[in-house]
Design an enzyme around this catalytic site. Sequence first.
Site, PDB file in Angstrom:
ATOM      1  N   HIS A  30       5.705   6.550   5.955  1.00  0.00           N
ATOM      2  CA  HIS A  30       5.757   6.297   4.523  1.00  0.00           C
ATOM      3  C   HIS A  30       5.460   7.601   3.787  1.00  0.00           C
ATOM      4  CE1 HIS A  30       5.962   4.087   0.900  1.00  0.00           C
ATOM      5  NE2 HIS A  30       4.722   4.341   0.562  1.00  0.00           N
ATOM      6  N   HIS A  42       4.570   7.199  -5.005  1.00  0.00           N
ATOM      7  CA  HIS A  42       5.459   6.880  -3.891  1.00  0.00           C
ATOM      8  C   HIS A  42       6.342   5.704  -4.241  1.00  0.00           C
ATOM      9  CE1 HIS A  42       2.527   3.684  -2.279  1.00  0.00           C
ATOM     10  NE2 HIS A  42       1.831   4.320  -3.196  1.00  0.00           N
ATOM     11  N   CYS A 146      11.471   5.683   0.601  1.00  0.00           N
ATOM     12  CA  CYS A 146      10.341   6.497   0.160  1.00  0.00           C
ATOM     13  C   CYS A 146      10.556   7.975   0.460  1.00  0.00           C
ATOM     14  CB  CYS A 146       9.060   5.994   0.806  1.00  0.00           C
ATOM     15  SG  CYS A 146       9.154   5.908   2.612  1.00  0.00           S
TER      16      CYS A 146
END
Length: 253
Positions: A30, A42, A146
């Site tokens: 991530h 994010h 992401c």
Amino acid sequence: MGLLTNRVEKHEIKPGDHIYTYRAVFAYSHHGIFVGGSKVVHFTRVGNASSSNSEVYDENEECPTFPDCGFRHPDSGVVLSCLDCFLRNGSLYCFEYGVTPSVFIAKVRGGTCTTAASDPTDMVIHRAMYLLQNGFGNYDVFQNNCEDFALYCKTGLLTVDRLGVGRSGQASSVIGAPLAALLSSPLKFLVPSPVGMATVTAGMYCVSRYATDIGVRTDVIKVAVEDLAGSVRWENNEGVAAQDAILERQLLR
Ligand SMILES: [Zn+2]
């Protein structure tokens, strides 16, 4: 940072850094942009969790430290989190920019570095904060994730297909001749041939990864964050027209 890992400690990262962590025992990573003040911007997936390798925003997560942690606009997947909530006890890694092609190919794990150069820190943070306020489009349609979000904040580069060009027949119908010409030649070598797929080796994997790196691709365009978020209505058909306008403007430069 070494060749095999980009692992860093919290005090080593600087505002504007592209950081990432691994979730679910290396199942996926991530990514986010560290904007300073222990905060990370994010991109998460809002709504149904049909895809396994994307982060789903959790409404019910309570942050013990920062009241504004988890801030996002309704229906926007761009979230402001504190570093601890972003990491969820995972290790912290820093994405590398401007690496040489040989280093890029030597990296064992994809998605940890790029040959593309990072823009200046203030521009990176501006893009991240702007997209926090204005959103980064629709995950399902544009296949943003992401990592794309962080790469975009760092470089301002988007691959052409991320603006819809790569989606089936749309390339020829909604985009004019200049782009069609652009797509016809340089992109062919990026498409693996059936023979190549059958005999793929580790070396070939690395080389093909290099060919798809945003730093060496020929189908990337620089898009101002205001153009990306401000004038584009991603979710509906009007958005397609707006994207065309942006694309044409970019290609005519
Ligand atoms: Zn938090």
